[in-house]
Scaffold this motif. Structure first.
Motif, PDB file in Angstrom:
ATOM      1  N   ALA A 408      10.360   1.845  11.877  1.00 16.54           N
ATOM      2  CA  ALA A 408       9.273   1.435  10.990  1.00 16.54           C
ATOM      3  C   ALA A 408       8.214   2.525  10.939  1.00 16.54           C
ATOM      4  O   ALA A 408       8.004   3.253  11.907  1.00 16.54           O
ATOM      5  N   VAL A 409       7.545   2.625   9.801  1.00 17.34           N
ATOM      6  CA  VAL A 409       6.317   3.389   9.669  1.00 17.34           C
ATOM      7  C   VAL A 409       5.351   2.544   8.845  1.00 17.34           C
ATOM      8  O   VAL A 409       5.775   1.720   8.026  1.00 17.34           O
ATOM      9  N   GLY A 410       4.062   2.739   9.063  1.00 15.18           N
ATOM     10  CA  GLY A 410       3.062   1.965   8.331  1.00 15.18           C
ATOM     11  C   GLY A 410       1.767   2.740   8.198  1.00 15.18           C
ATOM     12  O   GLY A 410       1.545   3.749   8.873  1.00 15.18           O
ATOM     13  N   ASP A 411       0.907   2.233   7.325  1.00 16.31           N
ATOM     14  CA  ASP A 411      -0.352   2.914   7.028  1.00 16.31           C
ATOM     15  C   ASP A 411      -1.413   1.860   6.745  1.00 16.31           C
ATOM     16  O   ASP A 411      -1.246   1.022   5.852  1.00 16.31           O
ATOM     17  N   VAL A 412      -2.489   1.866   7.530  1.00 17.69           N
ATOM     18  CA  VAL A 412      -3.631   0.972   7.318  1.00 17.69           C
ATOM     19  C   VAL A 412      -4.650   1.705   6.450  1.00 17.69           C
ATOM     20  O   VAL A 412      -5.000   2.851   6.728  1.00 17.69           O
ATOM     21  N   ALA A 413      -5.101   1.051   5.387  1.00 22.93           N
ATOM     22  CA  ALA A 413      -6.064   1.679   4.481  1.00 22.93           C
ATOM     23  C   ALA A 413      -7.370   1.958   5.219  1.00 22.93           C
ATOM     24  O   ALA A 413      -7.819   1.170   6.048  1.00 22.93           O
ATOM     25  N   GLY A 414      -7.988   3.097   4.893  1.00 24.04           N
ATOM     26  CA  GLY A 414      -9.271   3.438   5.481  1.00 24.04           C
ATOM     27  C   GLY A 414      -9.143   4.400   6.646  1.00 24.04           C
ATOM     28  O   GLY A 414      -8.042   4.850   6.998  1.00 24.04           O
ATOM     29  N   VAL A 466       7.107   0.061   5.967  1.00 25.81           N
ATOM     30  CA  VAL A 466       8.535  -0.057   5.695  1.00 25.81           C
ATOM     31  C   VAL A 466       9.213  -0.294   7.040  1.00 25.81           C
ATOM     32  O   VAL A 466       8.895   0.353   8.032  1.00 25.81           O
ATOM     33  N   VAL A 467      10.115  -1.287   7.090  1.00 24.88           N
ATOM     34  CA  VAL A 467      10.813  -1.660   8.314  1.00 24.88           C
ATOM     35  C   VAL A 467      12.310  -1.620   8.035  1.00 24.88           C
ATOM     36  O   VAL A 467      12.780  -2.168   7.026  1.00 24.88           O
ATOM     37  N   ALA A 480      13.327  -3.196   4.305  1.00 24.02           N
ATOM     38  CA  ALA A 480      12.388  -3.873   3.406  1.00 24.02           C
ATOM     39  C   ALA A 480      11.089  -3.077   3.423  1.00 24.02           C
ATOM     40  O   ALA A 480      10.817  -2.315   4.361  1.00 24.02           O
ATOM     41  N   GLN A 481      10.296  -3.261   2.374  1.00 21.82           N
ATOM     42  CA  GLN A 481       9.057  -2.499   2.279  1.00 21.82           C
ATOM     43  C   GLN A 481       7.933  -3.376   1.728  1.00 21.82           C
ATOM     44  O   GLN A 481       8.167  -4.331   1.005  1.00 21.82           O
ATOM     45  N   LEU A 528      14.617   9.894   5.928  1.00 22.46           N
ATOM     46  CA  LEU A 528      13.218  10.228   6.210  1.00 22.46           C
ATOM     47  C   LEU A 528      12.336   9.049   5.841  1.00 22.46           C
ATOM     48  O   LEU A 528      12.305   8.604   4.699  1.00 22.46           O
ATOM     49  N   LEU A 529      11.610   8.505   6.841  1.00 20.51           N
ATOM     50  CA  LEU A 529      10.573   7.509   6.620  1.00 20.51           C
ATOM     51  C   LEU A 529       9.233   8.202   6.836  1.00 20.51           C
ATOM     52  O   LEU A 529       9.082   8.976   7.785  1.00 20.51           O
ATOM     53  N   TYR A 530       8.223   7.904   6.012  1.00 22.12           N
ATOM     54  CA  TYR A 530       6.975   8.659   6.039  1.00 22.12           C
ATOM     55  C   TYR A 530       5.854   7.815   5.461  1.00 22.12           C
ATOM     56  O   TYR A 530       6.084   6.805   4.796  1.00 22.12           O
TER      57      TYR A 530
END
Length: 603
Positions: A408-414, A466-467, A480-481, A528-530
């Motif tokens: 998994a990769v993820g991104d928190v806004a801010g 995305v996981v 899934a995303q 590639l996950l990014y």
């Protein structure tokens, strides 16, 4: 006149922006509503006979957190210090800032200040800041441990091999992992970091796959317990955590209804009556009452329903009780913030520096590639070109209990401490939820509900992720995303983005659903996950950025087909000046390939 009016307008807008930021920081810090935080600022300005924007600026400075290392080196006279225990040196003031960070983290962690002899040898460690879940053998937890010593609680640690590791971390600044060791009936390991002049320890309890305490751990995490009453047989059952919430000896059995009524504050009895009437109308009960438990008032939220017969008569009542005292006492925290405002000032740059330190601790990167069943995984984190832009990018790559691999990769806004803290909550939540399920769509659904819950206290909070789940037996990837850029697949020297299944951003719709897509990976495929910092740039559009990354992947695989991951990460090392970036590169391998790993440092 026009220029003067324009200047006044700009000044007014800046003042409004300052007030809005102070309201947001205050509400997020004490977990209260924005309206309550705004009213509190107005009252402070009126009582102090000061301009509202000036008071708001003071709140912002207070809630911006300083760099721990700098605070450890430079005395700050305006900060409040923890009192040192008798016979021990006076403590540096910066642990006050560290405590506010640890208050928001799950798990058991503590920051210690070292005690040394005249020759500089490490004699003891003193608790300086502690997470709420850290517990001593006698039941003391969290801030109750501040000022006490390691030798007082864990005397065997001083003579163990772990002590030498702690001394080495303090001397060199290099983090270290303490191998698993037994403690009572459990096995623990420790991660040690040097922070400023102190030592940060994080304890991990290793669960047995068949451990029946898993549900109990989940209840402790949420501070909730369950109960049920069989109205036919008269049998009432409580979970262990429910006994803890009511501080009752399980040997005495569940509380009776008269005992529960006696504990409820008289002012809240009408709420209980209204709930009973709603229950009689076949409605589910959801109410919060104040109860007095051993002289302490607790705020308990109860959600209850019933299984009924064909006539609607209840046969079995079941429900959960959650201790939400912390959330309901936010007004006291507002008063505490106001008291600290008189002698504590922060600046925004120091807050970002502390967030960066926190991010490095929460999101440790491995020294080399990871070898997982059927996969080689390489990771890289690229901080933003601007040091002040500390973001909430995160990753997860580990083998699950069912033998599959979860990526998994993820991104928190801010940016800043709030983004780093939210990132930690999502990453820890995914790791905990993976014990129950490895279905990517189900995991994103849980993370979405958690983000929506956090958004109530942090307005406009949003995140993407995305996981993916890889089955090494079938070599099938299911993914899934949630509003996240699609993974890139390089097969036979040609890179293409995967078609995204449906899924909106986390924290937007509370009942959002997520679809999955599947892909059979072949030997030698590179995935590639990014996060979006890799392809989005202020000097180019996202499509241009995506094409550049795909070209880099094609060139990397063509140049080094046996070691593509090293080449891919090497070509994608340029930082984005506007945002940080997390990259997770994956290559499928065979058993034969894994046997050659001592010849190839990265394949």
């Amino acid at each position: 006149m026009g220029a003067a009016a324009s200047a006044e307008t700009v000044t007014g807008r800046r003042g409004e922006a300052t007030v809005d930021r102070a309201v947001g920081l205050l509400a997020g810090r004490v977990r209260c509503r924005l309206a309550d935080a705004h009213r509190h600022l107005l009252r402070m300005a009126e009582e102090q006979n000061r301009d509202l924007a000036e008071v708001a600026a003071g709140v912002i400075n207070l809630l911006d957190i300083p760099d721990l290392a700098e605070m450890g080196r430079t005395p700050q006279p305006n900060l409040v210090s923890f009192p040192a225990p008798p016979g021990l040196p006076r403590r540096d003031p910066w642990p006050t800032a560290a405590q506010r960070i640890l208050d928001a983290l799950p798990g058991a962690s503590a920051l210690f200040t070292p005690v040394r002899d005249a020759e500089g040898r490490l004699l003891d460690l003193v608790f300086a800041a502690v997470t709420p879940e850290a517990v001593a053998p006698d039941g003391r937890r969290g801030r109750e441990l501040i000022g006490t010593t390691m030798s007082g609680w864990f005397p065997r640690t001083i003579t163990s091999d772990r002590w030498n590791i702690y001394a080495e971390v303090l001397a060199t600044g290099d983090p270290a992992d303490v191998p698993p060791f037994p403690y009572f009936d459990s096995i623990y390991s420790v991660r040690a970091h040097r922070v400023g002049g102190g030592l940060l320890l994080t304890w991990f309890r290793h669960e047995d796959p068949g451990d029946s305490d898993r549900v109990d751990s989940t209840e402790r995490l949420g501070n909730l317990g369950w109960g049920e009453a069989d109205l036919v047989s008269g049998v009432v059952r409580w979970s262990d955590q429910l006994y803890r919430i009511y501080e009752r000896d399980p040997a005495l059995g569940p509380l009776t209804q008269p005992e529960l009524d006696a504990m409820t504050l008289a002012e809240d009895l009408p709420l209980r009556t209204a709930a009973e009437e709603a229950f009689a109308r076949f409605e589910r009960v959801d109410l919060t009452l104040r109860v007095r438990v051993n002289g302490q008032v607790k705020h308990l939220r109860t959600v209850a329903d019933a299984a009924r017969d064909a006539t609607g008569r209840p046969l079995r009542v079941f429900g959960i009780v959650q201790d939400i005292t912390e959330r309901e006492t936010s007004a006291q925290r507002l008063a505490e913030v106001e008291r600290q405002l008189a002698d504590q000032r922060r600046d925004l740059a120091a807050e970002h520096a502390l967030a960066a330190t926190l991010q490095q601790i929460i999101l440790p990167l491995p020294d080399g590639p990871l070898t997982l069943p059927g996969l080689k995984v390489a990771l890289r984190y690229l901080p933003a070109g601007q040091e002040s832009l500390v973001g909430g990018d995160w990753y997860h790559a580990a083998q699950a209990r069912d033998g599959s691999v979860l990526l998994a990769v993820g991104d928190v806004a801010g940016h800043g401490t709030q983004a780093a803290t939210t990132m930690a909550q999502l990453r820890h939540a995914l790791r905990a939820l993976a014990v129950v399920t490895t279905d990517p769509a189900v995991l994103l659904g849980h993370l979405n509900r958690l983000t929506c819950e956090l958004e109530r206290d942090r307005p406009e909070l949003a995140a993407t992720a995305v996981v993916a789940r890889f089955d090494p037996m079938t070599r099938r990837l299911t993914w899934a995303q949630a509003g996240h850029p699609p993974p890139l697949l390089c097969r036979a020297g040609r890179t293409t983005p995967l078609a995204r299944p449906a899924g909106c951003m986390l924290g937007v719709l509370e009942d959002a659903g997520y679809a999955t897509a599947t892909l059979d990976l072949a030997t030698g495929d590179v995935l590639l996950l990014y996060t979006d910092g890799l392809v989005e740039h202020r000097r180019r559009g996202p499509d241009d950025g995506l094409r550049a990354v795909m070209t880099a992947m094609d060139d990397a695989v063509l140049t080094s087909p046996q070691r593509p991951l090293e080449q891919v990460l090497d070509r994608l090392r340029q930082a984005n000046p506007d945002d940080d970036t997390c990259i997770l590169a994956v290559r499928t391998v065979t058993g034969e390939t894994r046997d050659l790993r001592h010849y190839l440092s990265l394949s």
